[in-house]
Design a protein around this motif. Sequence first.
Motif, PDB file in Angstrom:
ATOM      1  N   LEU A   1       8.223  63.990 -57.031  1.00 58.41           N
ATOM      2  CA  LEU A   1       7.411  62.898 -56.372  1.00 58.41           C
ATOM      3  C   LEU A   1       7.385  62.895 -54.867  1.00 58.41           C
ATOM      4  O   LEU A   1       6.380  62.655 -54.274  1.00 58.41           O
ATOM      5  N   LYS A   2       8.456  63.430 -54.373  1.00 54.78           N
ATOM      6  CA  LYS A   2       9.053  63.377 -52.913  1.00 54.78           C
ATOM      7  C   LYS A   2       8.407  61.996 -52.298  1.00 54.78           C
ATOM      8  O   LYS A   2       7.891  61.719 -51.139  1.00 54.78           O
ATOM      9  N   LYS A   3       8.917  60.920 -52.925  1.00 56.11           N
ATOM     10  CA  LYS A   3       8.743  59.759 -52.430  1.00 56.11           C
ATOM     11  C   LYS A   3      10.185  58.956 -52.071  1.00 56.11           C
ATOM     12  O   LYS A   3      10.196  57.783 -52.275  1.00 56.11           O
ATOM     13  N   GLY A   4      11.088  59.731 -52.050  1.00 60.68           N
ATOM     14  CA  GLY A   4      12.363  59.174 -51.798  1.00 60.68           C
ATOM     15  C   GLY A   4      12.503  57.951 -50.753  1.00 60.68           C
ATOM     16  O   GLY A   4      13.492  57.114 -50.893  1.00 60.68           O
ATOM     17  N   TYR A   5      11.744  58.128 -49.676  1.00 54.95           N
ATOM     18  CA  TYR A   5      11.669  57.191 -48.589  1.00 54.95           C
ATOM     19  C   TYR A   5      11.609  55.488 -49.276  1.00 54.95           C
ATOM     20  O   TYR A   5      12.087  54.617 -48.486  1.00 54.95           O
ATOM     21  N   LEU A   6      10.609  55.465 -50.307  1.00 54.34           N
ATOM     22  CA  LEU A   6      10.803  54.086 -50.973  1.00 54.34           C
ATOM     23  C   LEU A   6      11.912  53.542 -51.109  1.00 54.34           C
ATOM     24  O   LEU A   6      12.283  52.325 -51.068  1.00 54.34           O
ATOM     25  N   ILE A   7      12.968  54.674 -51.540  1.00 56.28           N
ATOM     26  CA  ILE A   7      14.445  53.992 -51.869  1.00 56.28           C
ATOM     27  C   ILE A   7      15.104  54.185 -50.517  1.00 56.28           C
ATOM     28  O   ILE A   7      15.986  52.900 -50.190  1.00 56.28           O
ATOM     29  N   ARG A   8      15.113  55.042 -49.684  1.00 62.75           N
ATOM     30  CA  ARG A   8      15.998  55.284 -48.506  1.00 62.75           C
ATOM     31  C   ARG A   8      15.599  54.191 -47.474  1.00 62.75           C
ATOM     32  O   ARG A   8      16.623  53.814 -46.894  1.00 62.75           O
ATOM     33  N   ASP A   9      14.392  53.719 -47.398  1.00 60.65           N
ATOM     34  CA  ASP A   9      14.003  52.813 -46.388  1.00 60.65           C
ATOM     35  C   ASP A   9      14.638  51.424 -46.736  1.00 60.65           C
ATOM     36  O   ASP A   9      14.576  50.617 -46.011  1.00 60.65           O
ATOM     37  N   ARG A  10      15.246  51.275 -47.694  1.00 59.84           N
ATOM     38  CA  ARG A  10      15.762  49.667 -48.204  1.00 59.84           C
ATOM     39  C   ARG A  10      17.113  50.096 -48.475  1.00 59.84           C
ATOM     40  O   ARG A  10      17.609  50.574 -49.307  1.00 59.84           O
ATOM     41  N   LYS A  11      17.858  49.505 -47.381  1.00 64.60           N
ATOM     42  CA  LYS A  11      19.202  49.541 -47.260  1.00 64.60           C
ATOM     43  C   LYS A  11      20.271  49.363 -48.671  1.00 64.60           C
ATOM     44  O   LYS A  11      20.874  50.096 -49.187  1.00 64.60           O
TER      45      LYS A  11
END
Lengths: 229, 202
Positions: free
Chosen positions: B166-176
């Motif tokens: 899905l290439k939406k890892g930022y949803l996880i990575r943006d949250r410490k």
Amino acid sequence: MNHKRRKKKQKGAKMVVKVYGPDYASPKRVILCLIEKEIDYETVDVDLFKGEHMSPQYLKLQPFGVLPVIEDGDYKLYESRAIIRYYAEKYRSQGSELLGKTIEERGLIEQWLDVEAHIFQPPLYDLVVQLLINPKTGVASDPKRIQEDEEKLTKTLDVYEERLSVSKYLASDTFSLADLSHVPFSNYLMTTLKKEYLIRDRKNVSRWWDDISSRPSWKKVLELHPPVL
Amino acid sequence: MVVKVYGPDYACPKRVILCLIEKEIDYETVDVDLLKGEHLSPQAMILKLCAESRAIIRYYAEKYRSQGSELLGKTIEERGLIEQWLDVEAHNFQPPLYDLVYQLLINPKTGVASDPKRIQEDEEKLAKTLDVYEKRLSVSKYLASDTFSLADLSHIPFSNYLVTTLKKGYLIRDRKNVSRWWDDISSRPSWKKVLELHPPVF
């Protein structure tokens, strides 16, 4: 939010579990379970139409802004089916047995609880929103969605009709948490949604509905906490 | 006789397999091809495979309480919180994520056009939910308590899509805290084994 007490609390009396939002169906799922398990409770009113579920105080208790939440001393829990599982387990030794006699029976109860949550409820919940809530908030309803909701419910109830032709209740021949979980929202079908034919047209579903909705516990819920929709 | 799990290629059956591995229970698999789905559409097939996966994992976690990882907590109160977060996963986390999988991974394979407005709404819902998780995981090591449980386990197979196709890892990575939690739960040997034995097909 108004704190309504079912009983007057005396000084030094034991704390009772507080259930938020008794006017509405999901909290009624919890109250129904508490009554079956002979557990005392109090209620705290939350008016959805005044947006009280989005108040900072409520969001501290339930961060998703939905009903219900319970406070039992320091213990807080939300998600109505998590709450009923908790009380059915904790008070196993009193009131009605709602979790079955064996782990296999419990497995079936869990299965039908999941079916209720993920297959039965979503279209029914959407019908409540479309036909009972939207008119009160001036939002237009969507006839196409209403038709799709009813089609989905119809298909699901066909599966129930078959299951209930070989089993007195959903999981087994004993009333359980799985049947209980269906009662509050199904009540809308028989009343304000005016879709009782979905139940009455099916012989076994009809028999099952009459049975579970005539339990003294449900009659008590309706008497103490009349639906507002 | 060993338990048979249908459809190991897909995420909901992986939820079951992950639990079986954590509980050290042997199993077999039966392949189901979503796209060749008998008389059912891919969407109906997924719903069918998913519908009772959480009931199944509760059953095995209970039945095999005395072996493998303890997934149901030590007290009834802890179990209550595990049930709460299992329901949050089912009602707030999975639905928008499932729709993203459907829109972005399955539709292209079946020649159905995707809906950009829905994709945006899905992402917004997921972001709001993950904000609640971020806050929770800032005071608790795992969702229900300081011990890994069925509630955390239930998130793994679908979350995997976020950080891969899905290439939406930022949803996880943006949250410490969500990021810390994801690294922890996805590095468990059981999940590595699931990926090795049953690689995702999309």
